[in-house]
Design an enzyme around this catalytic site. Structure first.
Site, PDB file in Angstrom:
ATOM      1  CG  MET A 197      23.407 -19.872   3.651  1.00  0.00           C
ATOM      2  SD  MET A 197      23.623 -18.179   3.149  1.00  0.00           S
ATOM      3  CE  MET A 197      23.475 -18.401   1.383  1.00  0.00           C
ATOM      4  CB  SER A 250      24.380 -26.224   8.450  1.00  0.00           C
ATOM      5  OG  SER A 250      24.492 -26.437   7.060  1.00  0.00           O
ATOM      6  N   GLY A 251      27.900 -25.657   8.288  1.00  0.00           N
ATOM      7  CA  GLY A 251      29.191 -26.329   8.281  1.00  0.00           C
ATOM      8  C   GLY A 251      29.417 -27.239   7.085  1.00  0.00           C
ATOM      9  CE  LYS A 252      25.307 -25.934   2.736  1.00  0.00           C
ATOM     10  NZ  LYS A 252      24.878 -25.049   3.842  1.00  0.00           N
ATOM     11  CB  SER A 253      32.365 -24.981   3.144  1.00  0.00           C
ATOM     12  OG  SER A 253      31.450 -24.542   2.161  1.00  0.00           O
ATOM     13  CD  GLU A 263      28.162 -22.641  -2.370  1.00  0.00           C
ATOM     14  OE1 GLU A 263      26.913 -22.699  -2.277  1.00  0.00           O
ATOM     15  OE2 GLU A 263      28.856 -21.866  -1.696  1.00  0.00           O
ATOM     16  CD  GLN A 322      23.641 -24.229  -3.081  1.00  0.00           C
ATOM     17  OE1 GLN A 322      24.074 -25.275  -2.629  1.00  0.00           O
ATOM     18  NE2 GLN A 322      24.166 -23.054  -2.762  1.00  0.00           N
ATOM     19  CB  CYS A 338      16.928 -19.984  14.821  1.00  0.00           C
ATOM     20  SG  CYS A 338      16.128 -18.363  14.640  1.00  0.00           S
ATOM     21  CG  HIS A 392      12.834 -16.020  15.099  1.00  0.00           C
ATOM     22  ND1 HIS A 392      12.988 -17.026  16.016  1.00  0.00           N
ATOM     23  CD2 HIS A 392      12.340 -14.945  15.782  1.00  0.00           C
ATOM     24  CE1 HIS A 392      12.624 -16.584  17.217  1.00  0.00           C
ATOM     25  NE2 HIS A 392      12.225 -15.325  17.098  1.00  0.00           N
TER      26      HIS A 392
HETATM   27 ZN    ZN Z   1      14.035 -18.829  15.650  1.00  0.00          ZN
END
Ligand code: ZN
Length: 195
Positions: free
Chosen positions: A11, A13-16, A87, A89, A144, A184
């Site tokens: 989420m 990462s600039g896909k849209s 989307e 997925q 992250c 994380h």
């Molecule tokens: Zn991290």
């Protein structure tokens, strides 16, 4: 040769924004694109590709029952120069196979953008099939939220607490997500979680 692309990333990462950019590039050359989005949440009544930085445009909504090959083959007007799917997925494995036929039999390039895995580090069904059959895989990167390393997944939160169980897709809840590295994901810094 037309190809089936799967551009995946966590989420944020600039896909849209990328899908909107690709659509714009085709259209600036006078070419028509077909923009599709699976409608898992029909409260809004129509499909939309919306980026986190505010750009958005309508997209044709598809359901799990939509036969994508039939829809594209029997579509009105001239064939699209490309099919773009946000989307991805949420596609069914059957729909991914239909898209492969669109590439191979109709010679239309298909670019699918989506998450690889859910908030519990399990592949989405549509993404699994895309990883299996796509011609080209490309990872879109983001960092992250806690350390700045590459994010490989996303952590779900509700009421400021990380959520490690629940449904793969939650509709209309109060949960939020942060892109995280694997460390994380296991060890989020609770004081850094937006309330
Ligand atoms: Zn991290």
């Amino acid at each position: 040769m037309a190809q089936l692309y799967f551009e995946y990333g966590a989420m944020g990462s600039g896909k849209s924004i990328e899908i909107l950019k690709v659509a714009h590039n085709y259209e600036s050359q006078g070419k028509r694109v077909l923009l599709l989005t699976p409608l898992i949440d029909d409260r809004f009544g129509q499909g939309m590709v919306a980026s986190r930085i505010g750009l958005k445009r309508p997209a044709q909504a598809i359901s799990e029952q939509t036969d994508l090959y039939a829809m594209i083959e029997n579509g009105q007007g001239e064939k699209p120069a490309a099919v773009l799917i946000d989307e991805a997925q949420f596609l069914t494995p059957t729909q991914v196979d239909q898209l492969a036929l669109v590439v191979d039999d109709l010679a239309i390039p298909v670019m699918a953008f989506g998450l690889k895995q859910d908030a519990f580090n399990t592949l989405f069904a549509g993404s699994k099939r895309l990883l299996e059959v796509a011609d080209k895989l490309e990872e879109m990167k983001t960092i992250c939220s806690f350390c700045g390393k590459k994010a490989t997944t996303q952590l779900r939160f509700a009421d400021g607490q990380p959520q490690y169980t629940g449904a793969q897709v939650q509709i209309g809840g109060d949960e939020a997500y942060l892109p995280t590295c694997r460390y994380h994901w296991h060890h989020p810094i609770l004081t850094m979680i937006p309330q």
